[in-house]
Every structure is written in structure tokens, then in C-alpha cells.
Design an enzyme around this catalytic site. Structure first.
Site, PDB file in Angstrom:
ATOM      1  N   TRP A   1     -23.791  -5.058  47.788  1.00  0.00           N
ATOM      2  CA  TRP A   1     -24.934  -4.488  47.097  1.00  0.00           C
ATOM      3  C   TRP A   1     -26.180  -5.244  47.550  1.00  0.00           C
ATOM      4  CZ3 TRP A   1     -22.283  -8.432  44.948  1.00  0.00           C
ATOM      5  CH2 TRP A   1     -22.942  -9.348  44.135  1.00  0.00           C
TER       6      TRP A   1
ATOM      7  N   ASP B   1     -19.528 -10.353  48.513  1.00  0.00           N
ATOM      8  CA  ASP B   1     -18.532 -11.127  47.799  1.00  0.00           C
ATOM      9  C   ASP B   1     -17.615 -11.812  48.811  1.00  0.00           C
ATOM     10  OD1 ASP B   1     -19.470 -10.433  45.309  1.00  0.00           O
ATOM     11  OD2 ASP B   1     -18.053  -8.791  45.027  1.00  0.00           O
TER      12      ASP B   1
END
Lengths: 195, 386
Positions: free
Chosen positions: A123, A142
Site C-alpha cells: 500500500w 510487509d
């Protein structure tokens, strides 16, 4: 042999004359005093941090060990001094992080911890850097493949949107497309200046 | 002390000791015990199913079953990794849509739905899913039953968005339906599924009896994702759901007909409060559907504070939209509230989970704090009930 003995004897005496115990202690004392004074000198922490982070990136190794000094729910009143500290949730690049800071988990703000795998999908956030007064586009990847790090939880949501706008959402597990989708921690990678 | 007195005392002590020994010898021993497994019985209105993400070690999520009358933990349902949770319409089953890795924290990913009998808290069966399940924060819409329990829907995000249609009786996955970027499964009636779209619309897919798409339709936009997005954690109303926006607008959607009907939007906040007082957290509101009461954790904050817990609970009349009460949580010495739920009986209790992992139990009508359960798990982020 005699000449060799004389040579070693001469060298040993010369060394002993120039390096007395007292002078050795004096030199060690000088070094220690100097080292103690270094933290008192006015240095630019932000550049040091940047160099440290850059070095960590170049080596692809871990950043200095972090600490568990964060409280995820104490982020509402940013502390200015923390905006340039990658171990702090208030670090300027973390403006839309919701998760554990990789800086505290063996990585850095832009390095995944050893043995983990970066998520290929992310994101995106836009964060303001107070040091140069610019807005930057930041990719929040991540790091995946181990269970959650559990240290330095950080929950900031500037310009974050719900999951129907997935590219701006930090509630989704962005390890979802990894072969091992277990979430470990989050990094913040500068993509460029936001025009 | 003379010798005679000492002798007398010694004799008295010996006599007392002998008497006690005789009494103890006369008491029958405790009977042998039999190890059994408790059954918690028929679900009650004041039970809460508290979702615990176990965020510090996320592969170990669970649901704590808690009794709001006796203030006791009744048991636990294991929930794997970033699960979606829901209850069946009759309240007898908890469904857990979750992920397991073959080597604990790593290895082959298996997505599945587990069905737990709420009277025993034992898993009765499972349905294996494609490895597409949406791994995200809890809501009512990660996994959801049709009103008649004929279908079970599971939200998929890979990040392409779709949903699975399951037959819980035959224990099979019937179909996968693409939702063109719209997310989550908002059930209505026996065969309709709506999803939230970035455009502010609801996409509604109607299924045929075999669980395949019969038709689809998009509503008009009812919110603006740029200026004031809605939380995806909609709250069940009598005929549909209420979606709260970041700035405190209430969008009530009637899903009882073939197409969604949007009621006029109203606001939780006055003009002066707008932008300063906001709803927030994970489970951002609760509604008592027959008493028409809306409970919202509210906090003071700006843009980006939409996940902060409430420092007050505001109570509204759903019919008049009037704010009836403000409950300042500091007075109860509670941390900010990030999840809220209310029972649906005539004498309701209100559950509030806090950032400090407390579960507070209030009398929903009087604001009387009845109990605070400390450390109910690690990260209680959502509360289901029936």
C-alpha cells in the site's frame, strides 16, 4: 647471532623507552575521555541516521538493534524529536504504518529482517518530511514468512482509506500474495517526491 | 508456674488433641473425582464472542466466550491466522474462516472455514477454501450466512476481489464470484450479497439456487471515498445496516428489498463538533434494534485518527437522531474503547473492549458499569453476539 641479539635488545629497549606504562595509561585515558565527549558534541542526528540507514541498506544487513519503547496508542501527539528516529513510531516516513516496525525486528525502515521475504505488493502513503519540507510517496511493504514480530507496534493512518481503496489501505495483510503469507513487520520505502 | 499447673495444662492440651483427632477421623473422606468436559449449554442473550487477534503472535487468534451476567469466561474457540468470524442466524454455530500453515508459522497455506457448535465449543466440521481468503481486520462481512443459512459467503482478496459461495450443509464450495474491485460480503435475504465499492456504490449480486450469479446491479453512490469514507464495519439494523463515516455521518441502508434503499444521511456531530469529535476504532458502533439505540465510541482527533478508540460513548435515538447521552470513559477509569456491542434483549448489556484489553460490561439503559474484566486476551478487537 651476537649481532642479532644486539639488534633485538636495542629494539626492545627503544620500545620500552617510548612506551612506558605511564604513557600507555595516559594515551588510553585520552582516548576514553575523547570517546566520552563525543555524545556531547553538537552533531546532526538526522544525517547520522540517514547514513546509518543507508549503510544498512547497502550491506543488506540489519540495522542497529531496536527497543520496545513504543506504545501504539501514544502516537496521537507526535513528538518533534522523534520524527527523525526510525525506531520511533513518530518517524516521518511511518505516517501510514499499521503494524510492527521492522527497525525494531532486526531490519530497518527500508530493510526486511533476516530470514523474511518482502511482499511484492504494497500500500502507498504520502508523508511529509519536516527536515526538507517535502512530501514523499512511500511504499509500505510487509516483510513476511515469520509470525508477527510483536515489537514496536505502530498505528498511524494519515490519508489511510478503507479496504475498498486497497492501494491506500493498511488493514489488509500485504503478505497475502507471498508463498508464505505470514506477516512479520512493515517497512517504509521512499518511492520519490510527491509533486 | 508451679508443677501442678503445668501438668494440668499439658493434660488439657493432650485431651484437646485427642478430641480433634477423633473428630477428623470421624469425618468421611472426599469422594473420588471423575474428570469430565464442561458443556456450556444453550446460548444466552448476554453472552459475548470476543474476537482476539492475538496481534503480537498472529497465528494464534481466538474467540473468548464471555458471560455478561456471571462475568465468567465460558470457553474459547481457536481461530488461526487473521480470521473472519461470524455466528449463524440461529446462534448455534460460530464460523471461523481462517488460514493455517503446515509448519505452524510457515509452510503450505490452507484456507478453510471451521464450524463450532456453540453448545460444546467443539469444531464439528470444516470446508477447505481456495487460498484467497481476505486476511484483514474483523467485521461482520468477512464471512457471513444468508438469512436462511442455505449459503455461506466468504470474502476473497488476492488482492483481486471476489467471494466464495459455500453450501454449509453439503460442506462444499459452490462457486466464486468476481466483484470487480468491490469488497466484502454483506448478506441480505436468502440469496443476495452486496459489496462496498471505491466509487461509493454497493454492488449487489443475486444468486440462483445453485449459488451461481443470476444478476448483478450497482447502486447510486452513497458515500465519497475521497472526502468522507465510510468504515467497512457496518452495524446490523432492523432492515439492513448502518455505515458510519470518518466524520460521523450515518448512512442507513435498507437491504430488505431487491435493491438497496438509502435513508437520508444524518450526523452524529453538530456543525461545531464536525472534524474534531469522530467515531473510531475497529468496531465503531452497536445498535439495539428494537429499542432504536445507537452506541458510538467517540474521540477527539483529526484526519488519520479513525482507528483511535473512543474516550466517550455517545448514545443516540435512531428514530429521532437525537443524542441522548454522553458517557465519559475516564470517569470509569477505562482505556479508549475500540470495539462495542449491545445485547438485543429487553434488559440489554453493553460490552466495550478497550485498548488495554479490558472488557467492560455496562447496563445499556443506565450506563452503570457492572464489571471490568481485565486482560481479556491480548487484543480484543471485535465482539459478536446473537
Amino acid at each position: 647471532m651476537r649481532s642479532l641479539d644486539n639488534l633485538f635488545e636495542h629494539s626492545a629497549r627503544l620500545l620500552a623507552r617510548q612506551t612506558s606504562r605511564r604513557s600507555l595509561i595516559a594515551r588510553i585515558g585520552t582516548i576514553l575521555t575523547g570517546a566520552a565527549l563525543v555524545p556531547l558534541l553538537p552533531i546532526d542526528r538526522s544525517s547520522a541516521r540517514a547514513a546509518e540507514s543507508s549503510a544498512a541498506t547497502q550491506k543488506n544487513g540489519p540495522a542497529p538493534a531496536g527497543s520496545d519503547k513504543l506504545d501504539s496508542h501514544q502516537h496521537t501527539t507526535p513528538v518533534k524529536a522523534a520524527t527523525d528516529d526510525p525506531l520511533s513510531c513518530e518517524y516521518w516516513k511511518y505516517c501510514a504504518v499499521d503494524g510492527f516496525l521492522c527497525s525494531c525486528c532486526g531490519g530497518s525502515s527500508n530493510t526486511c529482517p533476516p530470514g523474511t521475504v518482502p511482499s511484492p505488493i504494497t500500500w502507498i502513503g504520502t508523508c511529509h518530511n519536516p527536515a526538507d519540507n517535502r512530501d514523499y510517496i512511500v511504499s509500505y511493504n510487509d516483510c513476511c514468512g515469520k509470525t508477527s514480530c510483536g515489537h514496536c507496534e505502530c498505528n498511524r493512518n494519515e490519508r489511510e482509506k478503507p479496504m475498498y481503496r486497497a492501494s491506500r489501505n493498511n488493514d489488509l495483510n500485504w503478505c497475502m500474495a507471498n508463498a508464505d503469507s505470514n506477516y512479520h513487520c512493515s517497512v517504509s520505502v521512499i518511492l520519490g517526491v510527491s509533486e | 508456674m508451679n508443677i501442678a499447673l503445668q501438668t494440668h495444662l499439658l493434660r488439657s492440651a493432650l485431651a484437646y488433641l485427642a478430641l480433634c483427632t477423633a473428630v477428623i477421623a470421624a469425618t468421611p473422606p472426599l469422594p473420588a473425582e471423575h474428570l469430565t468436559v464442561a458443556e456450556i449449554g444453550v446460548t444466552k442473550p448476554h453472552w459475548a464472542y470476543v474476537y482476539d487477534e492475538a496481534f503480537n503472535n498472529e497465528t494464534d487468534a481466538r474467540v473468548h466466550v464471555f458471560d455478561g451476567d456471571t462475568f465468567r469466561r465460558l470457553g474459547q474457540i481457536d481461530a488461526g491466522y487473521t480470521p473472519g468470524i461470524n455466528l449463524s442466524p440461529d446462534g448455534k454455530t460460530t464460523v471461523v474462516a481462517t488460514t493455517y500453515f503446515s509448519r505452524g508459522s510457515r509452510g503450505t497455506r490452507t484456507d478453510l472455514v471451521e464450524f463450532t457448535d456453540n453448545n460444546t465449543l467443539a469444531v464439528t466440521h470444516e470446508i477447505v477454501l481456495p487460498a484467497k481468503r481476505a486476511q484483514t481486520l474483523p467485521s461482520y462481512f468477512n464471512v457471513a450466512y444468508s438469512a436462511d443459512s442455505h449459503f455461506l459467503y466468504v470474502a476473497y482478496i488476492t488482492p483481486a476481489a471476489s467471494f466464495g459461495v459455500l453450501d454449509p450443509r453439503r460442506k462444499t464450495v459452490l462457486n466464486e464470484i468476481d466483484t470487480a474491485g468491490c469488497v466484502l460480503v454483506i448478506p441480505s435475504g436468502p440469496n443476495r450479497v452486496s459489496s462496498l465499492c471505491e466509487s461509493g456504490r454497493l454492488l449487489t449480486v443475486t444468486l440462483n439456487p445453485q449459488g451461481k450469479e443470476a444478476s448483478r446491479a450497482s447502486s447510486d453512490p452513497f458515500f465519497n471515498a475521497d472526502t468522507d469514507p465510510v468504515f467497512v464495519q457496518g452495524v446490523p439494523t432492523a432492515k439492513g445496516y448502518a455505515f458510519l463515516s470518518f466524520l460521523g455521518e450515518v448512512h442507513e441502508v435498507d437491504l430488505s428489498g431487491l435493491q438497496p434503499v438509502f435513508r437520508p444521511t444524518w450526523s452524529l456531530v453538530s456543525a461545531a463538533e464536525r472534524g474534531t469529535w469522530r467515531p473510531g476504532g475497529v468496531q465503531v458502533a452497536a445498535i439495539h434494534r428494537t429499542q432504536d439505540r445507537l452506541f458510538v465510541p467517540m474521540h477527539q482527533g483529526g484526519e488519520g485518527s479513525h482507528k483511535e478508540g473512543g474516550t466517550e460513548i455517545w448514545v443516540f435515538d435512531l428514530k429521532t437522531h437525537a443524542r441522548l447521552e454522553r458517557w465519559p470513559l475516564q470517569a470509569y477509569k477505562l482505556a479508549p474503547v475500540i470495539a462495542i456491542q449491545v445485547s438485543q434483549d429487553p434488559a440489554p448489556v453493553l460490552f466495550a473492549a478497550t485498548t488495554a484489553a479490558e472488557l467492560a460490561v455496562f447496563d445499556a439503559r443506565t450506563a452503570q458499569l457492572k464489571h471490568v474484566e481485565q486482560h481479556l486476551g491480548q487484543t480484543p478487537w471485535f465482539i459478536f453476539n446473537h
